[in-house]
Design a protein around this motif. Structure first.
Motif, mmCIF file in Angstrom:
data_model
loop_
_atom_site.group_PDB
_atom_site.id
_atom_site.type_symbol
_atom_site.label_atom_id
_atom_site.label_comp_id
_atom_site.label_asym_id
_atom_site.label_seq_id
_atom_site.Cartn_x
_atom_site.Cartn_y
_atom_site.Cartn_z
ATOM 1 N N GLU A 140 0.822 -1.204 0.000
ATOM 2 C CA GLU A 140 0.000 0.000 0.000
ATOM 3 C C GLU A 140 0.862 1.262 0.000
ATOM 4 N N HIS A 141 1.917 1.248 0.783
ATOM 5 C CA HIS A 141 2.822 2.401 0.817
ATOM 6 C C HIS A 141 3.497 2.611 -0.534
ATOM 7 N N LEU A 142 3.935 1.532 -1.152
ATOM 8 C CA LEU A 142 4.601 1.657 -2.451
ATOM 9 C C LEU A 142 3.635 2.210 -3.495
ATOM 10 N N LYS A 143 2.392 1.777 -3.447
ATOM 11 C CA LYS A 143 1.383 2.296 -4.380
ATOM 12 C C LYS A 143 1.142 3.783 -4.147
ATOM 13 N N GLN A 144 1.132 4.208 -2.894
ATOM 14 C CA GLN A 144 0.959 5.628 -2.584
ATOM 15 C C GLN A 144 2.134 6.448 -3.102
ATOM 16 N N VAL A 145 3.328 5.930 -2.927
ATOM 17 C CA VAL A 145 4.521 6.622 -3.425
ATOM 18 C C VAL A 145 4.471 6.707 -4.951
ATOM 19 N N ALA A 146 4.064 5.608 -5.595
ATOM 20 C CA ALA A 146 3.953 5.606 -7.056
ATOM 21 C C ALA A 146 2.999 6.701 -7.518
ATOM 22 N N HIS A 147 1.890 6.848 -6.828
ATOM 23 C CA HIS A 147 0.909 7.879 -7.190
ATOM 24 C C HIS A 147 1.486 9.273 -6.963
ATOM 25 N N HIS A 148 2.019 9.504 -5.786
ATOM 26 C CA HIS A 148 2.497 10.838 -5.417
ATOM 27 C C HIS A 148 3.686 11.287 -6.274
ATOM 28 N N VAL A 149 4.707 10.461 -6.350
ATOM 29 C CA VAL A 149 5.907 10.830 -7.111
ATOM 30 C C VAL A 149 5.618 10.782 -8.604
ATOM 31 N N GLY A 150 4.866 9.788 -9.034
ATOM 32 C CA GLY A 150 4.543 9.660 -10.454
ATOM 33 C C GLY A 150 3.720 10.810 -10.978
ATOM 34 N N GLU A 151 2.830 11.319 -10.145
ATOM 35 C CA GLU A 151 2.001 12.450 -10.544
ATOM 36 C C GLU A 151 2.865 13.678 -10.809
ATOM 37 N N ARG A 152 3.837 13.933 -9.944
ATOM 38 C CA ARG A 152 4.725 15.091 -10.116
ATOM 39 C C ARG A 152 5.613 14.935 -11.343
ATOM 40 N N ALA A 153 5.996 13.696 -11.659
ATOM 41 C CA ALA A 153 6.919 13.461 -12.774
ATOM 42 C C ALA A 153 6.196 13.199 -14.091
#
Length: 102
Positions: free
Chosen positions: A15-28
């Protein structure tokens, strides 16, 4: 036999990795790519032992760090493009306008 603690921690890690993917991926601008990577990671065989869980935490950490670095590089390139655009504006002096005729 599956350890309930290890299984619960594995679920949290995913779940944490998915959240990071969303947050960082959105910015990039790479949210879809990062989400796919997170899904692949989480779809792999869950760890059975605590020591294996720690190995998977290390893998997830390396993935998140790579994403963060890619996002930073992307922002740096975008900042350079923005700066170059700002420095070149206006591209030339506007034409001189006057009401007199030669």
């Amino acid at each position: 036999m599956k350890d309930p603690f290890v299984q619960s921690q594995w679920q949290e890690l995913c779940e944490h990795l998915k959240q990071v993917a969303h947050h960082v991926g959105e910015r990039a601008g790479l949210e879809s790519q990062y989400a796919d990577e997170a899904e692949q990671f989480c779809a792999s065989q869950p760890p059975a032992r605590y020591s294996h869980l720690l190995d998977r935490v290390r893998e997830a950490t390396h993935i998140a760090i790579r994403w963060q670095e890619q996002a930073s590089e992307q922002r740096h390139v975008e900042d350079l493009v923005d700066e170059a655009g700002e420095e070149s504006f206006p591209a030339s002096d506007p034409p001189v306008f006057s009401h007199s005729h030669a």
